[in-house]
Write a protein that holds these residues in place. Structure first.
Motif, PDB file in Angstrom:
ATOM      1  N   SER A 182      12.977 -28.967  -8.735  1.00  0.00           N
ATOM      2  CA  SER A 182      13.968 -28.634  -9.765  1.00  0.00           C
ATOM      3  C   SER A 182      14.301 -29.918 -10.491  1.00  0.00           C
ATOM      4  O   SER A 182      14.431 -30.983  -9.863  1.00  0.00           O
ATOM      5  N   ARG A 194      16.825 -27.220 -14.878  1.00  0.00           N
ATOM      6  CA  ARG A 194      17.722 -26.385 -14.078  1.00  0.00           C
ATOM      7  C   ARG A 194      19.184 -26.790 -14.258  1.00  0.00           C
ATOM      8  O   ARG A 194      20.044 -26.430 -13.452  1.00  0.00           O
ATOM      9  N   ASP A 195      19.478 -27.514 -15.337  1.00  0.00           N
ATOM     10  CA  ASP A 195      20.874 -27.822 -15.650  1.00  0.00           C
ATOM     11  C   ASP A 195      21.637 -26.550 -15.976  1.00  0.00           C
ATOM     12  O   ASP A 195      21.087 -25.636 -16.603  1.00  0.00           O
ATOM     13  N   ASP A 243      10.914 -30.892 -14.788  1.00  0.00           N
ATOM     14  CA  ASP A 243      10.623 -29.886 -13.770  1.00  0.00           C
ATOM     15  C   ASP A 243      10.839 -30.365 -12.339  1.00  0.00           C
ATOM     16  O   ASP A 243      10.611 -29.590 -11.402  1.00  0.00           O
ATOM     17  N   TRP A 247      25.141 -28.240  -7.452  1.00  0.00           N
ATOM     18  CA  TRP A 247      23.739 -28.346  -7.845  1.00  0.00           C
ATOM     19  C   TRP A 247      22.893 -28.850  -6.667  1.00  0.00           C
ATOM     20  O   TRP A 247      21.805 -28.335  -6.405  1.00  0.00           O
ATOM     21  N   THR A 250      22.325 -26.164  -3.997  1.00  0.00           N
ATOM     22  CA  THR A 250      21.407 -25.118  -4.421  1.00  0.00           C
ATOM     23  C   THR A 250      19.953 -25.574  -4.416  1.00  0.00           C
ATOM     24  O   THR A 250      19.058 -24.828  -3.982  1.00  0.00           O
ATOM     25  N   HIS A 251      19.695 -26.793  -4.888  1.00  0.00           N
ATOM     26  CA  HIS A 251      18.317 -27.213  -5.160  1.00  0.00           C
ATOM     27  C   HIS A 251      17.721 -28.154  -4.107  1.00  0.00           C
ATOM     28  O   HIS A 251      16.492 -28.210  -3.975  1.00  0.00           O
ATOM     29  N   ASN A 270      12.329 -25.843  -1.317  1.00  0.00           N
ATOM     30  CA  ASN A 270      12.188 -26.235  -2.720  1.00  0.00           C
ATOM     31  C   ASN A 270      11.729 -27.687  -2.831  1.00  0.00           C
ATOM     32  O   ASN A 270      11.964 -28.346  -3.846  1.00  0.00           O
ATOM     33  N   VAL A 275      15.978 -21.174  -3.303  1.00  0.00           N
ATOM     34  CA  VAL A 275      16.545 -21.375  -4.639  1.00  0.00           C
ATOM     35  C   VAL A 275      16.429 -20.080  -5.431  1.00  0.00           C
ATOM     36  O   VAL A 275      15.351 -19.467  -5.475  1.00  0.00           O
ATOM     37  N   GLN A 332      14.956 -18.310 -11.642  1.00  0.00           N
ATOM     38  CA  GLN A 332      15.602 -18.572 -12.918  1.00  0.00           C
ATOM     39  C   GLN A 332      14.881 -17.832 -14.038  1.00  0.00           C
ATOM     40  O   GLN A 332      13.658 -17.847 -14.127  1.00  0.00           O
ATOM     41  N   PHE A 390      14.368 -17.792 -17.956  1.00  0.00           N
ATOM     42  CA  PHE A 390      14.558 -18.659 -19.111  1.00  0.00           C
ATOM     43  C   PHE A 390      14.675 -17.837 -20.391  1.00  0.00           C
ATOM     44  O   PHE A 390      13.987 -16.823 -20.555  1.00  0.00           O
TER      45      PHE A 390
END
Length: 518
Positions: A104, A108-109, A154, A245, A248-249, A254, A284, A287, A289
């Protein structure tokens, strides 16, 4: 013998020795000057010196056929907590590189906090729950290691390098930073102050302004549009945002680890398991986009930078993900166009037309659609000429098949420069991480040079036609609108913004210029 007589004899001897050393004599001149014979000046015959003819120049030996570079194969396993480990054993030097990659990055902001991931990456070295920033620096220095943290679109990478006998100590530091960051309010305040100063400098740079506006136009609401912090998001970042953050990541499922150097796969496994055995976390969330803006025509954006004596030009469009099958053919086409100082843009805009110090093009490498951009900085009065040259070459690369020799030269550049990129264990660690990040096969680098050399002129043209779109691309120019706005209208409707990205009109630009002229 008297003292005066001895002195005269000594002086005469010294003079004779000096004349002898200088090649002179009392009666002859061997250099071809006149000599006295019976009172008449007679020219002495010149000495004939035969010159040895130079040896014939030998051509350099012919180069051998280029060969693929075979990297040591990585040993890939998954640990019990889901963390993937890749080990490349290379024992020529007693050194080990360890690279921990979080899958991430800036993309992933949170939508309302662009730049949060980058800020977090800078905070990782500022202290953990057991060590402050000075103690981390001391621990790294004590074992003769070096530590780096880098955030990209990324991914986020934490890398430590040191001697093989310090592998356990290096992994302990890396695990502590990754798993237990403190995010202390005091350190957040210090970093916020530093970042305010950095942003002030960064956004006075035309290159940064062009990049910000190009990505904003190209990606719209997509997170790739965020190239850096904004002053607004910097002011609003809190410790709670960083903790959320990170939670989560920064989880094993991940992430992956790459270990390269003087270590066996089994020893690497034991050491990494010891360091990260307590690391846990949920998967995670996926997402979704936003859609990227579609374009049917060219869009021109002028960033008004009052008093600028140069125009920075960036022209391009979005292309393909890094893992796309066309990427290598597109890379060859780009090399022909502007990949180096031997390419068309540089040789024409700099060498032939003297418009700029350098003109280049390139395709970024991302998991999602990546941007292509051609760019140069030119004096204001040459903006029109530079735009003409850019458009000429962009149209050429998508309409004309390049000559076979030009394609061969581009492939040689890409192929022959590749071995220079893998000269350290650190670069090998990066290349293994690259495979994992972009989901490329393990033998990708082993056949990379062959894949480049296999691209035909027709394939390079097809890739350019499919992925470079000068008629529906984006043109961003950073310069003085009073000088370049009118000429730019020749290529389409010009939209004006300030260096802060706020909309402007030409009336407002002229009004700003009038007080300066009075």
């Amino acid at each position: 013998m008297s003292a005066s007589t001895s002195l005269r004899l000594f002086t005469a001897l010294v003079l004779a020795l000096c004349m002898s050393a200088c090649g002179g004599s009392s009666g002859t001149d061997t250099t071809g000057s006149t000599a006295s014979t019976g009172g008449e000046a007679v020219a002495a015959p010149a000495e004939t010196v035969e010159e040895t003819p130079p040896a014939p120049r030998q051509p350099p030996p012919a180069s051998a056929a280029p060969r693929d570079v075979h990297l040591p194969p990585p040993t890939r396993i998954s640990l019990r907590n889901g963390l993937e480990l890749n080990t490349v054993a290379a024992d020529r030097l007693p050194v080990v590189y360890v690279r921990l990659v979080i899958k991430s990055g800036l993309a992933r902001d949170p939508e309302n906090l662009p730049g949060l991931a980058g800020f977090l990456s800078d905070m990782l070295e500022q202290g953990t729950t057991t060590r402050d920033s000075a103690e981390i620096a001391d621990a790294v220095e004590h074992i003769g290691a070096s530590l780096d943290v880098v955030a990209e679109a990324d991914s986020m990478a934490l890398q430590i390098r040191g001697t093989a006998d310090q592998l356990d100590a290096m992994l302990a530091i890396l695990a502590d930073i990754a798993m237990h960051p403190a995010f202390a309010d005091e350190e957040i305040g210090r970093l916020r102050t530093r970042e305010q100063d950095r942003l002030q400098i960064a956004y006075s740079d035309p290159s940064m302004l062009a990049r910000r506006e190009f990505f904003r136009l190209a990606y719209g609401a997509h997170p790739y549009a965020h190239v850096d912090l904004s002053t607004d998001s910097l002011a609003r970042i809190t410790r709670a945002d960083l903790v959320a953050w990170h939670r989560t990541h920064f989880v094993p499922s991940n992430a992956f680890v790459v270990v390269v150097g003087a270590v066996t796969p089994e020893a690497s496994r034991r050491a990494v398991e010891r360091a990260f055995r307590s690391w846990r976390g949920a998967a995670v969330p996926a997402q979704t986009f936003p859609e990227i803006p579609a374009r049917t025509g060219r869009e021109i954006l002028l960033v008004h930078r009052p008093g600028s004596v140069q125009s920075l030009i960036a022209i391009g469009n979005l292309t393909i993900p890094r893992a796309h099958p066309d990427f290598i053919a597109l890379d060859v086409a780009n090399q022909i166009l502007g990949g180096s100082a031997a390419s068309r843009l540089f040789m024409d805009l700099r060498e032939r037309r003297s418009l700029t110090y350098g003109a280049y093009s390139g395709v970024d490498e991302m998991r999602g659609v990546s941007p292509f951009r051609a760019r140069a900085a030119v004096p204001n009065q040459r903006t029109t000429l530079a735009m003409d040259a850019f458009m000429e070459h962009l149209q050429r690369i998508v309409h004309e098949e390049a000559p076979a020799q030009e394609v061969l030269d581009a492939e040689r550049y890409l192929s022959d420069s590749f071995p220079l990129q893998i000269d350290t264990y650190g670069r090998i660690a990066w290349m293994v991480a690259y495979l994992r990040l972009f989901d490329l096969p393990d033998d990708y680098w082993d056949t990379y040079r062959s894949q480049i050399r296999a691209v035909t002129p027709a394939e390079a043209l097809r890739a350019a036609q499919a992925h470079i779109r000068p008629d529906s691309g984006i043109v961003v120019v950073v310069g003085d609108a009073n000088v370049v706005a009118e000429p730019l209208a020749r290529w389409g409707t010009v939209t004006l913004v300030s260096t802060d990205g706020e909309p402007l009109t030409m009336d407002a630009v002229r009004a700003q210029a009038q007080p300066a002229q009075q």
